[in-house]
Design a protein around this motif. Structure first.
Motif, PDB file in Angstrom:
ATOM      1  N   SER A  63       0.745  -1.279   0.111  1.00 28.76           N
ATOM      2  CA  SER A  63       0.054  -0.022   0.015  1.00 28.76           C
ATOM      3  C   SER A  63       1.037   1.395  -0.070  1.00 28.76           C
ATOM      4  O   SER A  63       1.938   1.166   0.767  1.00 28.76           O
ATOM      5  N   SER A  64       0.300   2.200  -0.451  1.00 25.46           N
ATOM      6  CA  SER A  64       0.946   3.400  -0.856  1.00 25.46           C
ATOM      7  C   SER A  64       0.472   4.469   0.652  1.00 25.46           C
ATOM      8  O   SER A  64       1.012   5.648   0.928  1.00 25.46           O
ATOM      9  N   ASN A  65      -0.471   3.872   1.294  1.00 22.49           N
ATOM     10  CA  ASN A  65      -1.013   4.789   2.574  1.00 22.49           C
ATOM     11  C   ASN A  65      -0.211   4.228   3.746  1.00 22.49           C
ATOM     12  O   ASN A  65      -0.985   3.809   4.800  1.00 22.49           O
ATOM     13  N   VAL A  66       0.978   3.971   3.773  1.00 27.20           N
ATOM     14  CA  VAL A  66       1.688   3.789   5.284  1.00 27.20           C
ATOM     15  C   VAL A  66       2.715   5.031   5.423  1.00 27.20           C
ATOM     16  O   VAL A  66       3.256   5.526   4.558  1.00 27.20           O
ATOM     17  N   GLU A  67       2.608   5.221   6.683  1.00 27.80           N
ATOM     18  CA  GLU A  67       3.159   6.555   7.348  1.00 27.80           C
ATOM     19  C   GLU A  67       4.186   6.108   8.395  1.00 27.80           C
ATOM     20  O   GLU A  67       3.767   5.367   9.141  1.00 27.80           O
ATOM     21  N   ASP A  68       5.549   6.090   7.978  1.00 30.03           N
ATOM     22  CA  ASP A  68       6.616   5.477   8.889  1.00 30.03           C
ATOM     23  C   ASP A  68       7.098   6.562   9.786  1.00 30.03           C
ATOM     24  O   ASP A  68       7.807   7.379   9.456  1.00 30.03           O
ATOM     25  N   ARG A  69       6.721   6.457  11.181  1.00 30.19           N
ATOM     26  CA  ARG A  69       7.135   7.461  12.198  1.00 30.19           C
ATOM     27  C   ARG A  69       8.073   6.704  13.234  1.00 30.19           C
ATOM     28  O   ARG A  69       8.262   7.149  14.303  1.00 30.19           O
ATOM     29  N   ARG A  70       8.724   5.631  12.708  1.00 32.08           N
ATOM     30  CA  ARG A  70       9.683   4.668  13.649  1.00 32.08           C
ATOM     31  C   ARG A  70      10.748   5.576  14.051  1.00 32.08           C
ATOM     32  O   ARG A  70      11.292   6.091  13.252  1.00 32.08           O
ATOM     33  N   GLY A  71      10.768   5.581  15.245  1.00 31.63           N
ATOM     34  CA  GLY A  71      12.084   6.158  15.910  1.00 31.63           C
ATOM     35  C   GLY A  71      11.808   7.709  16.137  1.00 31.63           C
ATOM     36  O   GLY A  71      12.601   8.612  16.844  1.00 31.63           O
ATOM     37  N   MET A  72      10.631   8.518  15.897  1.00 34.42           N
ATOM     38  CA  MET A  72      10.140   9.565  16.217  1.00 34.42           C
ATOM     39  C   MET A  72       9.571  10.060  17.542  1.00 34.42           C
ATOM     40  O   MET A  72       9.948  11.083  18.037  1.00 34.42           O
ATOM     41  N   GLY A  73       9.231   9.170  18.277  1.00 31.96           N
ATOM     42  CA  GLY A  73       8.497   9.209  19.564  1.00 31.96           C
ATOM     43  C   GLY A  73       7.123  10.018  19.517  1.00 31.96           C
ATOM     44  O   GLY A  73       7.059  10.364  18.525  1.00 31.96           O
ATOM     45  N   GLY A  74       6.413   9.860  20.597  1.00 28.94           N
ATOM     46  CA  GLY A  74       5.158  10.610  20.504  1.00 28.94           C
ATOM     47  C   GLY A  74       4.820  11.407  21.758  1.00 28.94           C
ATOM     48  O   GLY A  74       3.537  11.604  21.729  1.00 28.94           O
ATOM     49  N   GLY A  75       5.722  12.206  22.342  1.00 32.90           N
ATOM     50  CA  GLY A  75       5.337  13.229  23.272  1.00 32.90           C
ATOM     51  C   GLY A  75       5.377  12.520  24.829  1.00 32.90           C
ATOM     52  O   GLY A  75       5.742  11.121  24.980  1.00 32.90           O
ATOM     53  N   LYS A  76       4.906  12.930  25.661  1.00 32.70           N
ATOM     54  CA  LYS A  76       4.828  12.602  27.044  1.00 32.70           C
ATOM     55  C   LYS A  76       3.348  12.286  27.601  1.00 32.70           C
ATOM     56  O   LYS A  76       2.153  13.151  27.310  1.00 32.70           O
ATOM     57  N   LEU A  77       3.304  11.380  28.246  1.00 36.63           N
ATOM     58  CA  LEU A  77       1.922  10.905  28.840  1.00 36.63           C
ATOM     59  C   LEU A  77       1.937  12.055  29.975  1.00 36.63           C
ATOM     60  O   LEU A  77       2.901  12.422  30.806  1.00 36.63           O
ATOM     61  N   VAL A  78       0.541  12.438  30.511  1.00 37.08           N
ATOM     62  CA  VAL A  78       0.530  13.218  31.472  1.00 37.08           C
ATOM     63  C   VAL A  78      -0.606  12.722  32.397  1.00 37.08           C
ATOM     64  O   VAL A  78      -1.244  11.887  32.071  1.00 37.08           O
ATOM     65  N   GLY A  79      -0.660  13.324  33.790  1.00 38.73           N
ATOM     66  CA  GLY A  79      -1.500  12.674  34.917  1.00 38.73           C
ATOM     67  C   GLY A  79      -0.894  11.715  35.698  1.00 38.73           C
ATOM     68  O   GLY A  79       0.337  11.218  35.522  1.00 38.73           O
ATOM     69  N   GLY A  80      -1.197  11.481  36.749  1.00 39.09           N
ATOM     70  CA  GLY A  80      -0.738  10.737  37.782  1.00 39.09           C
ATOM     71  C   GLY A  80      -1.144   9.233  37.563  1.00 39.09           C
ATOM     72  O   GLY A  80      -2.327   8.925  37.148  1.00 39.09           O
ATOM     73  N   GLY A  81      -0.587   8.089  38.351  1.00 36.56           N
ATOM     74  CA  GLY A  81      -0.924   6.872  38.369  1.00 36.56           C
ATOM     75  C   GLY A  81      -1.151   6.198  36.875  1.00 36.56           C
ATOM     76  O   GLY A  81      -1.771   5.599  36.771  1.00 36.56           O
ATOM     77  N   ILE A  82      -0.138   6.547  36.155  1.00 38.47           N
ATOM     78  CA  ILE A  82      -0.243   6.274  34.549  1.00 38.47           C
ATOM     79  C   ILE A  82       0.096   4.695  34.341  1.00 38.47           C
ATOM     80  O   ILE A  82      -0.411   4.092  33.625  1.00 38.47           O
ATOM     81  N   GLY A  83       0.818   4.080  35.509  1.00 36.47           N
ATOM     82  CA  GLY A  83       1.081   2.749  35.276  1.00 36.47           C
ATOM     83  C   GLY A  83      -0.297   1.707  35.531  1.00 36.47           C
ATOM     84  O   GLY A  83      -0.789   0.969  34.721  1.00 36.47           O
ATOM     85  N   GLY A  84      -1.123   2.358  36.422  1.00 32.48           N
ATOM     86  CA  GLY A  84      -2.466   1.680  36.722  1.00 32.48           C
ATOM     87  C   GLY A  84      -3.251   1.914  35.370  1.00 32.48           C
ATOM     88  O   GLY A  84      -4.060   1.080  35.132  1.00 32.48           O
ATOM     89  N   ILE A  85      -3.251   3.047  34.780  1.00 34.38           N
ATOM     90  CA  ILE A  85      -4.069   3.260  33.746  1.00 34.38           C
ATOM     91  C   ILE A  85      -3.864   2.337  32.529  1.00 34.38           C
ATOM     92  O   ILE A  85      -4.391   1.922  31.661  1.00 34.38           O
TER      93      ILE A  85
END
Length: 281
Positions: free
Chosen positions: A9-31
């Motif tokens: 497919s030509s509809n593939v977007e490769d973002r590998r190695g780019m990262g996605g930002g930071k998770l926010v909020g407390g207790g993220i492990g439980g979430i």
């Protein structure tokens, strides 16, 4: 599955190695534990992801893929191309126009219109941007954690997410979202299960057409059924906490997921997949 040397497919977007930002909020492990239990094989991730995450910055460091990763990337591209061909034909038969989704490859974490997700959530579809998101390391998780090896097991996962795209195009996703405002969580979960089982059915419809194109090899159907069973709510919850809580199910039991995928495989048509009005799941 016979896929080597075929169109990707030509509809593939490769973002590998780019990262996605930071998770926010407390207790993220439980979430994240909750997300793993409820979204591991994909689904409408927007509500959970959007509620617990926000965007961040990406790095532009080049990503060096291994030979195995390249093969997997090529494979999922071919599977996506096959879903494009199949659903374009089916939609045309229904007098509708199919709009191709985009498949995003990422590593670790990724930004989407549904929020920022880590690879712990597994593959997912975001209706907000009509994109499928997958960290190819999930292939290893299918084999090792879920004991569901084989390329067609991975193909089933992709076809399930594309099934959610089909539901979005047909308006089913919007109808489900509207129910969230009026139903208690336990009651809403029952509709969510039917929604996910319909995506399994649609994945089976695609597999039926793939068989018709002589793409399936011996053992492929069994690989898909094993994968569908492995990501059932009851199986995942028992692995995670030792017991299952049916009222919290959002994807269906292992038996239900296998059954609806197989129904779609035997039918090959959209018409047999009305899980919302089915007397029994």
């Amino acid at each position: 599955m016979r896929w080597q040397g075929r169109r990707g497919s030509s509809n593939v977007e490769d973002r590998r190695g780019m990262g996605g930002g930071k998770l926010v909020g407390g207790g993220i492990g439980g979430i994240i534990v909750i997300v793993i239990v409820t979204l591991l094989s994909g689904g409408n991730a927007g509500d959970i992801l959007g509620a617990i995450t926000s965007g961040g910055t990406n790095s532009s460091a080049p990503y060096e893929q291994t030979a195995q990763e390249k093969e997997l990337a090529d494979f999922v591209s071919v599977v996506l191309a096959d879903t494009e061909d199949v659903w374009t034909e089916i939609f045309q038969e229904e007098g509708k126009a199919y709009q191709d989704p985009t498949l995003v490859l990422y590593t670790g974490s990724v930004n989407s219109a549904c929020g920022t997700a880590t690879s712990a959530v597994g593959p997912f579809y975001c209706p907000g941007d009509a994109k499928l998101y997958i960290d190819l390391s999930f292939y290893d998780e299918l084999q090792q954690r879920f004991q569901a090896p084989g390329d067609f097991a991975m193909a089933y996962v992709i076809a399930h997410e594309v099934g959610h795209h089909v539901q979005t195009l047909l308006g089913t996703t919007a109808k489900l979202d509207s129910l969230r405002q009026s139903l208690a969580e336990t009651e809403y979960n029952k509709y969510q299960v039917r929604f996910e089982l319909q995506a399994d059915y649609l994945a089976g419809v695609w597999a039926n057409h793939a068989q018709g194109m002589n793409l399936l090899e011996e053992g492929d159907l069994e690989e898909a059924l094993t994968a569908a069973s492995a990501v059932g709510d009851d199986t995942i919850q028992k692995q995670a906490q030792g017991y299952a809580v049916p009222d919290s199910f959002t994807h269906g039991t292992s038996e239900q997921r296998k059954r609806w995928f197989y129904k779609g495989f035997n039918s090959g048509t959209i018409e047999g997949g009305d899980t919302f009005n089915a007397a029994e799941l």
